[in-house]
Design an enzyme around this catalytic site. Structure first.
Site, PDB file in Angstrom:
ATOM      1  N   CYS A 381      61.143  37.395  -9.654  1.00 35.07           N
ATOM      2  CA  CYS A 381      60.731  38.895  -9.061  1.00 35.07           C
ATOM      3  C   CYS A 381      61.373  39.426  -8.338  1.00 35.07           C
ATOM      4  O   CYS A 381      62.553  39.680  -7.710  1.00 35.07           O
ATOM      5  CB  CYS A 381      59.501  39.026 -10.274  1.00 35.07           C
ATOM      6  SG  CYS A 381      60.052  40.847 -10.483  1.00 35.07           S
ATOM      7  N   HIS A 507      60.497  37.408 -15.473  1.00 37.39           N
ATOM      8  CA  HIS A 507      59.774  35.928 -15.196  1.00 37.39           C
ATOM      9  C   HIS A 507      59.476  35.271 -16.009  1.00 37.39           C
ATOM     10  O   HIS A 507      58.764  35.140 -17.426  1.00 37.39           O
ATOM     11  CB  HIS A 507      57.864  36.978 -15.303  1.00 37.39           C
ATOM     12  CG  HIS A 507      57.922  37.339 -14.027  1.00 37.39           C
ATOM     13  ND1 HIS A 507      56.922  36.721 -12.461  1.00 37.39           N
ATOM     14  CD2 HIS A 507      57.644  38.294 -14.199  1.00 37.39           C
ATOM     15  CE1 HIS A 507      56.592  37.845 -11.826  1.00 37.39           C
ATOM     16  NE2 HIS A 507      57.268  39.341 -12.752  1.00 37.39           N
ATOM     17  N   GLU A 509      58.901  31.926 -16.539  1.00 31.64           N
ATOM     18  CA  GLU A 509      57.483  31.386 -16.458  1.00 31.64           C
ATOM     19  C   GLU A 509      56.589  31.320 -17.238  1.00 31.64           C
ATOM     20  O   GLU A 509      55.531  30.734 -17.901  1.00 31.64           O
ATOM     21  CB  GLU A 509      56.484  31.325 -14.834  1.00 31.64           C
ATOM     22  CG  GLU A 509      56.420  32.480 -14.723  1.00 31.64           C
ATOM     23  CD  GLU A 509      56.881  33.647 -13.739  1.00 31.64           C
ATOM     24  OE1 GLU A 509      58.100  33.264 -13.980  1.00 31.64           O
ATOM     25  OE2 GLU A 509      56.243  34.382 -13.284  1.00 31.64           O
TER      26      GLU A 509
HETATM   27  N1  GLN Z   1      57.175  44.333  -5.859  1.00 29.64           N
HETATM   28  C1  GLN Z   1      58.139  43.669  -6.437  1.00 29.64           C
HETATM   29  C2  GLN Z   1      58.473  45.055  -7.467  1.00 29.64           C
HETATM   30  O1  GLN Z   1      57.556  46.126  -7.605  1.00 29.64           O
HETATM   31  C3  GLN Z   1      58.263  42.613  -7.891  1.00 29.64           C
HETATM   32  C4  GLN Z   1      57.114  42.410  -8.544  1.00 29.64           C
HETATM   33  C5  GLN Z   1      57.071  40.563  -8.816  1.00 29.64           C
HETATM   34  O2  GLN Z   1      57.271  40.449  -8.042  1.00 29.64           O
HETATM   35  N2  GLN Z   1      56.367  40.948 -10.048  1.00 29.64           N
HETATM   36  O3  GLN Z   1      59.299  45.367  -7.916  1.00 29.64           O
END
Ligand code: GLN
Length: 531
Positions: A381, A507, A509
């Site tokens: 992410c 994600h 995970e």
């Molecule tokens: N801050 C980033 C976004 O909003 C990544 C968010 C995250 O890592 N879950 O896109």
């Protein structure tokens, strides 16, 4: 069979691992062929943990249908393979919001709205909600917090009423702590007795007690607790510290916890399942000796902050016959002068997810270092976004490249905000959340890792790869190898020339489980071990 309800509460202190116990019970019942679901009711007033700082409440776990939830749902899914939904996660905030909405609509026909019965009725309805949509043999409900908390009182009252109404179809399992006093050389059961008394004063008699302990407890002590707390002798079990949380279900089964639960609920006990696959996983975990060192470059130095990433890595390590030694590397402390030293000795690096400015530059420096030193790197992410920004700055030559999240004035917004996110002012629950499809490009590394062309993975972010730059990335060696078919949003980038340099906007995970470890984590660790 009619749905049976199991309520899991905790006493004496917090952090006893109610989530792991609930997940273990779920696993054991599932192994007997029952259809089970597990839900968490949290007494805090936040609508969901999405707006909570990880220091407050650890990781925020995301369900397939896009609910931001407590990290215990991660344990439930990893242990049982169940796919939880928004109905599996409830908070005081949600309960009150629902009651207040009904009040505004006039649903209560002029009544005075009170904690009892309106809030408690709402809690009761929601405890039963999952089983009204779908049949479950067992619904396990974990109540967050510790007995005696002011916030949990309405939940206790709701459970008391449900147990009374349901008779033998519901039981209460209470988890307490038995401390060992070094100076006295004794275990102390008094806190447990007090905790049970407190429950009794609320009209709830626990049916089963699980005693958390750092050392093995003698049978006589369990018997004493049984007789002092009005609990059957075979209904007091101990949960001592074990080398791995994945041994907990086996330890519970050995003491007949699942059999006691079934007996208490008036069902035929039957034979004890073998749990072959689980046992072989635990055996592998115990036997692994080789160590791989993996760095987590992030900003929260807290076990729970990256819980699902940690668990996914350790599951993958077990299946690769090794142990993952995880090293937290604070991204705030990394700069160009010390990066080599900070990442020294690491076989692989995870660039962690996150929000906001803090620690950003350190993540970029780490991404550059691992890219240019051919060190296996997995960006998740925000981690993937950092890989993209670093590549723009150092390979494409856009020195001011950035994400609109950190620098809305950048002239090279390689990470941009989605159109539909632009006018959002409410922070809670408004991101791109939950599972979205992703098509994997023919011939890419990720396609061969997944051995599939279409995948679905869970998201939690506002910002995205800016498609205007795709061609420049691709012609310079960073490939956009996963895309959402409807929106064309880039979900995965990889550098094929590199040993392992993959960034995912989603994600992975969240969907790694004990019996189905995630292919990306598996391949990441495999690459490291075979290096
Ligand atoms: N801050 C980033 C976004 O909003 C990544 C968010 C995250 O890592 N879950 O896109």
């Amino acid at each position: 069979m009619n749905t049976r309800y199991i309520f899991v509460t905790g006493g004496v202190v917090s952090s006893l691992g109610k989530g792991i116990i609930s997940a273990s019970i779920g696993k054991l019942l599932q192994a007997r062929g029952y259809k089970v679901t597990i839900q968490k009711f949290d007494p805090y007033i936040n609508i969901d943990p999405g707006t909570l700082n990880p220091y407050e409440h650890g990781e925020c776990y995301v369900t397939v249908d896009g609910m931001e939830t407590d990290l215990d749902l991660g344990h439930y899914e990893r242990f049982t393979g169940i796919r939880t939904t928004r109905e599996n996660s409830m908070t005081t905030g949600k309960i009150y919001q629902a009651v207040i909405d009904k009040e505004r609509r006039g649903d209560y026909l002029g009544k005075t709205i009170q904690v009892v019965p309106h809030i408690t009725n709402e809690i009761k309805a929601r405890i039963k909600a999952n089983a009204t949509r779908e049949h479950f043999d067992f619904v396990i409900t974990e109540i967050g917090g510790t007995i005696g908390d002011i916030e949990s009182a309405p939940f206790m009252e709701a459970i008391r009423q449900l147990r009374w109404e349901m008779g033998r179809s519901a039981i209460n399992i209470h988890l307490t702590y038995v401390p060992y006093l070094n100076a006295a050389g004794e275990f102390k059961t008094k806190p447990t007795q007090h905790s049970v008394k407190e429950m009794q004063s609320m009209g709830i008699q626990p049916d089963i007690l699980i005693l958390r302990t750092e050392h093995h407890l003698e049978e006589s002590l369990l018997k004493k607790v049984a007789s002092f707390c009005n609990v059957d002798e075979d209904c007091v079990v101990q949960s001592e510290d074990l080398p791995s949380i994945y041994e907990v279900p086996l330890n519970m089964q050995k003491q007949g916890l699942d059999a006691s639960i079934i007996r208490k609920l008036g069902e035929e006990v039957g034979h004890t399942p073998e749990m072959k696959a689980w046992r072989s996983f635990v055996k592998k975990e115990k036997e692994a000796t080789k160590i791989v060192n993996i760095g987590l470059v992030g900003k929260y130095d807290l076990q729970d902050a990256y819980k699902s990433i940690r668990e996914s890595l350790s599951l993958a390590a077990t299946y690769n016959d090794c142990k993952a030694k995880l090293h937290f590397v604070s991204s705030e402390d990394i700069d160009k002068t010390n990066v080599a030293e900070k990442l020294a000795g690491l076989d692989g690096v995870i660039i962690c997810p996150g929000f906001g400015q803090r620690g950003i530059e350190g993540k970029l420096v780490a991404a550059e270092y691992t890219r240019t030193h051919n060190i296996p790197t997995f960006g998740i992410c925000l981690g993937m976004q950092m890989m993209v920004i670093e590549f723009a700055r150092n390979v494409l030559g856009y020195k001011d490249a950035h994400s609109m999240e950190m620098d809305p004035k950048t002239t090279h917004n390689v990470i941009d905000i989605m159109e539909e996110q632009k006018n959002i002012t409410n922070m809670g629950g408004t991101m791109r959340l939950g599972a979205y499809g992703c098509e994997l490009k023919e011939g890419s590394k990720v396609r061969s890792i997944y051995a599939e062309s279409h995948i679905e993975e869970r998201h939690r972010h506002r910002y995205e790869f800016n498609n205007q730059y795709i061609d420049q990335y691709e012609s310079n060696g960073m490939k956009c190898v996963g895309k959402n078919a409807e929106s064309n949003l880039v979900e995965i980038v990889e550098i094929p020339e590199h040993k392992w340099y993959i960034g995912t906007q989603f994600h992975p995970e969240y969907s790694s489980t004990v019996l189905r470890p995630h292919p990306l984590f598996m391949d990441f660790v495999k690459t490291i071990v075979s290096a």
